[in-house]
Write a protein that holds these residues in place. Structure first.
Motif, mmCIF file in Angstrom:
data_model
loop_
_atom_site.group_PDB
_atom_site.id
_atom_site.type_symbol
_atom_site.label_atom_id
_atom_site.label_comp_id
_atom_site.label_asym_id
_atom_site.label_seq_id
_atom_site.Cartn_x
_atom_site.Cartn_y
_atom_site.Cartn_z
ATOM 1 N N MET A 145 0.806 -1.210 0.000
ATOM 2 C CA MET A 145 0.000 0.000 0.000
ATOM 3 C C MET A 145 0.847 1.271 0.000
ATOM 4 N N ARG A 146 2.066 1.190 0.506
ATOM 5 C CA ARG A 146 2.922 2.382 0.497
ATOM 6 C C ARG A 146 3.368 2.763 -0.909
ATOM 7 N N PHE A 147 3.242 1.827 -1.850
ATOM 8 C CA PHE A 147 3.567 2.142 -3.234
ATOM 9 C C PHE A 147 2.359 2.710 -3.978
ATOM 10 N N ASP A 148 1.175 2.678 -3.379
ATOM 11 C CA ASP A 148 0.025 3.359 -3.976
ATOM 12 C C ASP A 148 0.295 4.858 -3.979
ATOM 13 N N GLU A 149 -0.195 5.549 -4.985
ATOM 14 C CA GLU A 149 0.094 6.976 -5.121
ATOM 15 C C GLU A 149 -0.357 7.772 -3.903
#
Length: 295
Positions: free
Chosen positions: A262-266
């Motif tokens: 989720m930390r790679f979600d914008e």
């Protein structure tokens, strides 16, 4: 020789009207009030108590927590043993009212064994379901009919959409989440906020953009259905952080996997700030008290 006057230029055609944007607070639906209480045990104070006093105080505390786990007026309490945190124990309370939540939080502290508990952190919030897509839908319908956001027809349509969402099984589960069961005993709790920096200001984005980002974020979470159960609580006006996230899983490694992805979600990569993470296991009232007593 005088140059001929330039022919008057034809006025440029007006630019096509841009799609309307709406910078407005996100709509939310709320359910149960929530309180995360974190404690350390004062071992010196505990050792100063007589054996008989400790035994009696332990029995009284077990009864108090057992009553909190399944209260008659609704909600629940989960007793958690923490691992690798600057606290030993956590209680997660969910209650229908703020007054009921306050009573639950005081119940443990007023027990005799509560004298050896030192509160290290408290997080007050309320279960929340964001209604970004509903707000965008109502606003676009209003623009299409030539109305104004906030007019009577808009308010009526918005109320209709919100009521429909509130009645859905999915939203009901988010607002009134079930108590953690034996199938998912591990828990991870952390607070978070959205950024307000000059180039990363979540609150300056249009409602449509926030809706898009949160929808994409939700798609990541849905891939963990059946592996991780998530409770999102809103704390704006209640705490320094703006949201709390509580995750339950059968395998604690799922916390690492879902948070990493989720930390790679914008929306997280650009706009999220995170507090400390607290990880542990949901236990019975007897096990929780045994942890206090060092047994």
């Amino acid at each position: 020789m005088t140059a001929p006057a330039a022919a008057p230029q034809r006025p440029a055609a007006p630019a096509a009207a841009a799609e309307p944007t709406y910078v407005a607070p996100a709509l939310t639906l709320e359910g149960w009030y929530s309180h995360h209480q974190l404690f350390t045990v004062d071992r010196a104070a505990l050792r100063a108590l007589s054996v008989d006093y400790r035994r009696a105080a332990g029995e009284a505390m077990r009864g108090a927590i057992a009553r909190l786990v399944s209260p008659a007026d609704g909600g629940w309490t989960a007793a958690v043993q923490l691992v690798g945190a600057p606290a030993d124990l956590m209680l997660i309370h969910m209650r229908p009212s703020l007054d009921g939540l306050g009573a639950a939080g005081r119940a443990v502290l007023t027990e005799p064994l509560g004298d050896v508990l030192r509160r290290t952190y408290d997080f007050l919030s309320v279960t929340e379901a964001g209604m970004y897509s509903v707000a965008v839908k109502a606003a676009k319908e209003t623009a299409a009919r030539g109305g104004t956001v906030g007019d009577a027809e808009y308010n009526a349509r918005l109320a209709e959409l919100l009521e429909s969402e509130r009645a859905s099984a999915h939203v009901q589960k988010r607002l009134f989440p079930p108590a953690p069961g034996e199938a998912m005993p591990y828990v991870c709790f952390y607070p978070m906020s959205k950024k307000r920096e000059a180039e990363q200001n979540w609150y300056a984005l249009s409602l449509e953009e926030r809706s898009r980002l949160m929808w994409d974020h939700g798609k990541t979470g849905r891939r963990y259905a059946g592996k991780v159960f998530q409770i999102v609580t809103g704390s704006v006006g209640f705490a320094a952080w703006e949201w709390g996230v509580t995750l339950f899983a059968a395998d604690p490694l799922e916390f690492k996997r879902i948070v990493t992805e989720m930390r790679f979600d914008e929306v997280s990569a650009k706009y999220a700030s995170f507090g400390d993470f607290y990880v542990g296991r949901v236990v019975s009232p007897s096990e929780w008290v045994a942890s206090v007593l060092g047994q």
